[in-house]
Design a protein around this motif. Structure first.
Motif, PDB file in Angstrom:
ATOM      1  N   ARG A 178      53.891  -5.564 -11.061  1.00 38.05           N
ATOM      2  CA  ARG A 178      52.671  -5.373 -10.265  1.00 38.05           C
ATOM      3  C   ARG A 178      51.747  -4.335 -10.915  1.00 38.05           C
ATOM      4  O   ARG A 178      50.532  -4.544 -11.019  1.00 38.05           O
ATOM      5  N   ILE A 179      52.325  -3.213 -11.370  1.00 37.32           N
ATOM      6  CA  ILE A 179      51.508  -2.179 -12.013  1.00 37.32           C
ATOM      7  C   ILE A 179      51.153  -2.578 -13.438  1.00 37.32           C
ATOM      8  O   ILE A 179      50.019  -2.368 -13.897  1.00 37.32           O
ATOM      9  N   ALA A 180      52.106  -3.184 -14.159  1.00 39.11           N
ATOM     10  CA  ALA A 180      51.853  -3.586 -15.547  1.00 39.11           C
ATOM     11  C   ALA A 180      50.727  -4.597 -15.641  1.00 39.11           C
ATOM     12  O   ALA A 180      49.961  -4.600 -16.609  1.00 39.11           O
ATOM     13  N   ASP A 181      50.601  -5.454 -14.647  1.00 41.43           N
ATOM     14  CA  ASP A 181      49.506  -6.431 -14.617  1.00 41.43           C
ATOM     15  C   ASP A 181      48.163  -5.716 -14.616  1.00 41.43           C
ATOM     16  O   ASP A 181      47.245  -6.076 -15.370  1.00 41.43           O
ATOM     17  N   ARG A 182      48.025  -4.691 -13.806  1.00 40.15           N
ATOM     18  CA  ARG A 182      46.757  -3.950 -13.728  1.00 40.15           C
ATOM     19  C   ARG A 182      46.483  -3.187 -15.019  1.00 40.15           C
ATOM     20  O   ARG A 182      45.343  -3.161 -15.501  1.00 40.15           O
ATOM     21  N   ILE A 183      47.513  -2.563 -15.544  1.00 44.13           N
ATOM     22  CA  ILE A 183      47.359  -1.852 -16.815  1.00 44.13           C
ATOM     23  C   ILE A 183      46.884  -2.809 -17.901  1.00 44.13           C
ATOM     24  O   ILE A 183      45.957  -2.519 -18.665  1.00 44.13           O
ATOM     25  N   THR A 184      47.503  -3.972 -17.942  1.00 41.86           N
ATOM     26  CA  THR A 184      47.210  -4.954 -18.986  1.00 41.86           C
ATOM     27  C   THR A 184      45.765  -5.420 -18.922  1.00 41.86           C
ATOM     28  O   THR A 184      45.041  -5.402 -19.927  1.00 41.86           O
ATOM     29  N   TYR A 185      45.323  -5.854 -17.737  1.00 45.53           N
ATOM     30  CA  TYR A 185      43.970  -6.406 -17.700  1.00 45.53           C
ATOM     31  C   TYR A 185      42.906  -5.337 -17.886  1.00 45.53           C
ATOM     32  O   TYR A 185      41.851  -5.593 -18.487  1.00 45.53           O
ATOM     33  N   LEU A 186      43.154  -4.112 -17.419  1.00 47.00           N
ATOM     34  CA  LEU A 186      42.163  -3.063 -17.644  1.00 47.00           C
ATOM     35  C   LEU A 186      42.006  -2.762 -19.135  1.00 47.00           C
ATOM     36  O   LEU A 186      40.883  -2.650 -19.646  1.00 47.00           O
ATOM     37  N   CYS A 187      43.119  -2.656 -19.823  1.00 44.39           N
ATOM     38  CA  CYS A 187      43.063  -2.326 -21.248  1.00 44.39           C
ATOM     39  C   CYS A 187      42.458  -3.461 -22.068  1.00 44.39           C
ATOM     40  O   CYS A 187      41.570  -3.226 -22.892  1.00 44.39           O
ATOM     41  N   HIS A 188      42.918  -4.687 -21.854  1.00 41.23           N
ATOM     42  CA  HIS A 188      42.376  -5.745 -22.715  1.00 41.23           C
ATOM     43  C   HIS A 188      40.970  -6.177 -22.304  1.00 41.23           C
ATOM     44  O   HIS A 188      40.195  -6.670 -23.131  1.00 41.23           O
ATOM     45  N   ASP A 189      40.603  -5.963 -21.040  1.00 37.54           N
ATOM     46  CA  ASP A 189      39.232  -6.304 -20.646  1.00 37.54           C
ATOM     47  C   ASP A 189      38.216  -5.335 -21.250  1.00 37.54           C
ATOM     48  O   ASP A 189      37.066  -5.714 -21.515  1.00 37.54           O
ATOM     49  N   ILE A 190      38.621  -4.081 -21.465  1.00 34.88           N
ATOM     50  CA  ILE A 190      37.745  -3.149 -22.189  1.00 34.88           C
ATOM     51  C   ILE A 190      37.524  -3.670 -23.607  1.00 34.88           C
ATOM     52  O   ILE A 190      36.386  -3.738 -24.098  1.00 34.88           O
ATOM     53  N   GLN A 191      38.600  -4.056 -24.261  1.00 36.14           N
ATOM     54  CA  GLN A 191      38.498  -4.536 -25.639  1.00 36.14           C
ATOM     55  C   GLN A 191      37.634  -5.791 -25.730  1.00 36.14           C
ATOM     56  O   GLN A 191      36.756  -5.900 -26.599  1.00 36.14           O
ATOM     57  N   ASP A 192      37.843  -6.738 -24.829  1.00 36.12           N
ATOM     58  CA  ASP A 192      37.055  -7.970 -24.839  1.00 36.12           C
ATOM     59  C   ASP A 192      35.595  -7.701 -24.484  1.00 36.12           C
ATOM     60  O   ASP A 192      34.685  -8.361 -24.992  1.00 36.12           O
ATOM     61  N   SER A 193      35.364  -6.733 -23.592  1.00 32.81           N
ATOM     62  CA  SER A 193      33.991  -6.409 -23.197  1.00 32.81           C
ATOM     63  C   SER A 193      33.198  -5.826 -24.357  1.00 32.81           C
ATOM     64  O   SER A 193      32.007  -6.108 -24.521  1.00 32.81           O
ATOM     65  N   VAL A 194      33.855  -5.013 -25.157  1.00 32.77           N
ATOM     66  CA  VAL A 194      33.204  -4.465 -26.347  1.00 32.77           C
ATOM     67  C   VAL A 194      32.927  -5.589 -27.343  1.00 32.77           C
ATOM     68  O   VAL A 194      31.841  -5.682 -27.921  1.00 32.77           O
ATOM     69  N   SER A 195      33.899  -6.479 -27.526  1.00 33.11           N
ATOM     70  CA  SER A 195      33.718  -7.606 -28.448  1.00 33.11           C
ATOM     71  C   SER A 195      32.587  -8.527 -27.988  1.00 33.11           C
ATOM     72  O   SER A 195      31.861  -9.102 -28.807  1.00 33.11           O
ATOM     73  N   ALA A 196      32.429  -8.660 -26.666  1.00 42.25           N
ATOM     74  CA  ALA A 196      31.397  -9.536 -26.113  1.00 42.25           C
ATOM     75  C   ALA A 196      30.028  -8.882 -26.105  1.00 42.25           C
ATOM     76  O   ALA A 196      29.023  -9.539 -25.818  1.00 42.25           O
ATOM     77  N   GLY A 197      29.967  -7.582 -26.411  1.00 44.36           N
ATOM     78  CA  GLY A 197      28.695  -6.877 -26.419  1.00 44.36           C
ATOM     79  C   GLY A 197      28.240  -6.404 -25.051  1.00 44.36           C
ATOM     80  O   GLY A 197      27.121  -5.912 -24.896  1.00 44.36           O
ATOM     81  N   ILE A 198      29.109  -6.544 -24.040  1.00 42.27           N
ATOM     82  CA  ILE A 198      28.768  -6.077 -22.694  1.00 42.27           C
ATOM     83  C   ILE A 198      28.896  -4.558 -22.616  1.00 42.27           C
ATOM     84  O   ILE A 198      28.117  -3.883 -21.942  1.00 42.27           O
ATOM     85  N   LEU A 199      29.893  -4.034 -23.309  1.00 43.52           N
ATOM     86  CA  LEU A 199      30.086  -2.589 -23.398  1.00 43.52           C
ATOM     87  C   LEU A 199      29.978  -2.145 -24.847  1.00 43.52           C
ATOM     88  O   LEU A 199      30.313  -2.900 -25.766  1.00 43.52           O
ATOM     89  N   LYS A 200      29.537  -0.925 -25.032  1.00 43.11           N
ATOM     90  CA  LYS A 200      29.638  -0.267 -26.320  1.00 43.11           C
ATOM     91  C   LYS A 200      30.672   0.836 -26.185  1.00 43.11           C
ATOM     92  O   LYS A 200      30.936   1.322 -25.083  1.00 43.11           O
ATOM     93  N   GLU A 201      31.251   1.207 -27.292  1.00 42.99           N
ATOM     94  CA  GLU A 201      32.301   2.231 -27.248  1.00 42.99           C
ATOM     95  C   GLU A 201      31.805   3.507 -26.561  1.00 42.99           C
ATOM     96  O   GLU A 201      32.535   4.126 -25.791  1.00 42.99           O
ATOM     97  N   ASN A 202      30.535   3.876 -26.810  1.00 41.45           N
ATOM     98  CA  ASN A 202      30.032   5.112 -26.206  1.00 41.45           C
ATOM     99  C   ASN A 202      29.632   4.943 -24.746  1.00 41.45           C
ATOM    100  O   ASN A 202      29.200   5.895 -24.102  1.00 41.45           O
ATOM    101  N   ASP A 203      29.744   3.714 -24.204  1.00 38.79           N
ATOM    102  CA  ASP A 203      29.532   3.505 -22.770  1.00 38.79           C
ATOM    103  C   ASP A 203      30.744   3.935 -21.951  1.00 38.79           C
ATOM    104  O   ASP A 203      30.628   4.213 -20.754  1.00 38.79           O
ATOM    105  N   ILE A 204      31.902   3.949 -22.595  1.00 36.43           N
ATOM    106  CA  ILE A 204      33.134   4.303 -21.902  1.00 36.43           C
ATOM    107  C   ILE A 204      33.141   5.813 -21.650  1.00 36.43           C
ATOM    108  O   ILE A 204      33.011   6.598 -22.599  1.00 36.43           O
ATOM    109  N   PRO A 205      33.260   6.242 -20.402  1.00 42.18           N
ATOM    110  CA  PRO A 205      33.226   7.680 -20.096  1.00 42.18           C
ATOM    111  C   PRO A 205      34.237   8.479 -20.910  1.00 42.18           C
ATOM    112  O   PRO A 205      35.367   8.026 -21.132  1.00 42.18           O
ATOM    113  N   ARG A 206      33.823   9.643 -21.337  1.00 37.27           N
ATOM    114  CA  ARG A 206      34.665  10.496 -22.188  1.00 37.27           C
ATOM    115  C   ARG A 206      35.997  10.841 -21.527  1.00 37.27           C
ATOM    116  O   ARG A 206      37.011  11.001 -22.205  1.00 37.27           O
TER     117      ARG A 206
END
Length: 337
Positions: A178-206
């Motif tokens: 249950r927890i690993a599912d949330r960890i997984t999608y949060l981490c890989h969705d950040i990576q995919d969002s950057v690849s898709a151009g929706i996020l930039k690395e500097n958009d992610i809060p420090r």
């Protein structure tokens, strides 16, 4: 007397696994009794049944977040494999039952619709109630193997149903997934969002980068190590058996989830694609409600036993993105002769 391989594995589990783990031989069992396998434990058989079922194969053509086709974006299938891998890593460190964890992880998203959560949301609106975790359980209980279901163990069924929503899994293995599912999608969705151009690395809060790490692998590693160390610590203190995260990591994960909903899941690009997907799902649902006998024959056959709305819902939920688009084009878009 020489033991068969299943009994050898069960004996190993009894000796090696944590007292909080769920050993195979202590499974509550299946809804329909079956003769045991000489080679595989009950949870290993569940894992194999899930991997070989049609609904599992369909996950490769179902959206995770981004509907736009890209060979490097996660699909529902690649997400499932990542949840399984992360869950097994944690389970091994905590001496939990890896086979049970794997079976739950591989089966948890079988009920996801085409077009990701957009498809789930519109089916919920149309029908009045639709949850992908409940649909996952329906698939393994009823729909697979021509209506016979997979007849999984109660522990796997419980983990699949309660991997999200208000219910809490009864096993440590289910709580872990249950927890690993949330960890997984949060981490890989950040990576995919950057690849898709929706996020930039500097958009992610420090704050997130400082606590979790500045790369996908570091973020996953931070979450995994925290769960292992914090769970071990809490159990050593005599606290209730559960899967734990440190206060800091749990807080950051909650804030990160809010950030992703605001900046990715509800962002303009995703919203536009979600509107398109919603239109397709709604149109197909209404069409098959009016023309039920145009559904594939296996669904038509069930109209004699189940309510039409239920059967149409199963068809739409089980459709891949490509199938839904293809049927929509066939039914509603003129084709030049």
């Amino acid at each position: 007397m020489v033991k068969n391989l299943r009994e050898v594995t069960e004996a190993f589990e009894t000796e090696y696994l944590s007292e909080f783990a769920q050993p195979s031989r202590k499974s509550v069992g299946r809804r329909e009794a079956e003769e045991e396998c000489d080679i595989r434990t009950a949870y290993q058989r569940d894992r194999d049944r899930i991997i070989h079922c049609k609904s599992f194969r369909a996950l490769k053509e179902k959206t995770q977040v981004f509907i736009v086709k890209d060979d490097f974006f996660r699909t529902r299938l690649s997400h499932t494999f990542e949840v399984s891998q992360i869950s097994r890593t944690i389970a091994r460190a905590l001496k939990l039952n890896e086979d049970l964890v794997e079976a739950i992880a591989l089966g948890h998203d079988l009920g996801h619709t085409c077009f990701g959560h957009g498809g789930e949301d519109v089916l919920n609106q149309i029908t009045g109630h639709f949850r992908h975790n409940e649909q996952s359980l329906r698939i393994v209980d009823v729909l697979e193997r021509d209506g016979r279901g997979l007849n999984l163990t109660e522990e796997v069924r419980d983990g699949i149903l309660n991997h999200t929503g208000l219910g809490i899994p009864t096993t440590m293995e289910g709580k872990l997934v249950r927890i690993a599912d949330r960890i997984t999608y949060l981490c890989h969705d950040i990576q995919d969002s950057v690849s898709a151009g929706i996020l930039k690395e500097n958009d992610i809060p420090r704050k997130f980068l400082a606590v979790l790490g500045d790369a996908h692998s570091r973020r996953v590693n931070t979450f995994v190590k925290d769960m292992i160390l914090e769970t071990s610590l809490q159990i050593q203190k005599g606290n209730h058996f559960d899967i734990y995260q440190s206060d800091l990591i749990r807080e950051v994960m909650h804030e990160l989830r809010n950030f992703m909903f605001k900046n990715v899941y509800h962002a303009e690009v995703c919203s536009i694609e979600k509107e398109k997907a919603s239109f397709i799902v709604t149109t197909l649902f209404e069409y098959f409600m009016e023309n039920p006998h145009e559904m594939p024959k296996e669904y038509c056959a069930r109209l004699e036993k189940e309510e039409k709305k239920r059967v149409v819902t199963d068809l739409i939920a089980g459709s891949t993105d490509a199938y839904a688009i293809r049927v929509f084009q066939t039914k509603f878009i003129p084709s030049p002769k």
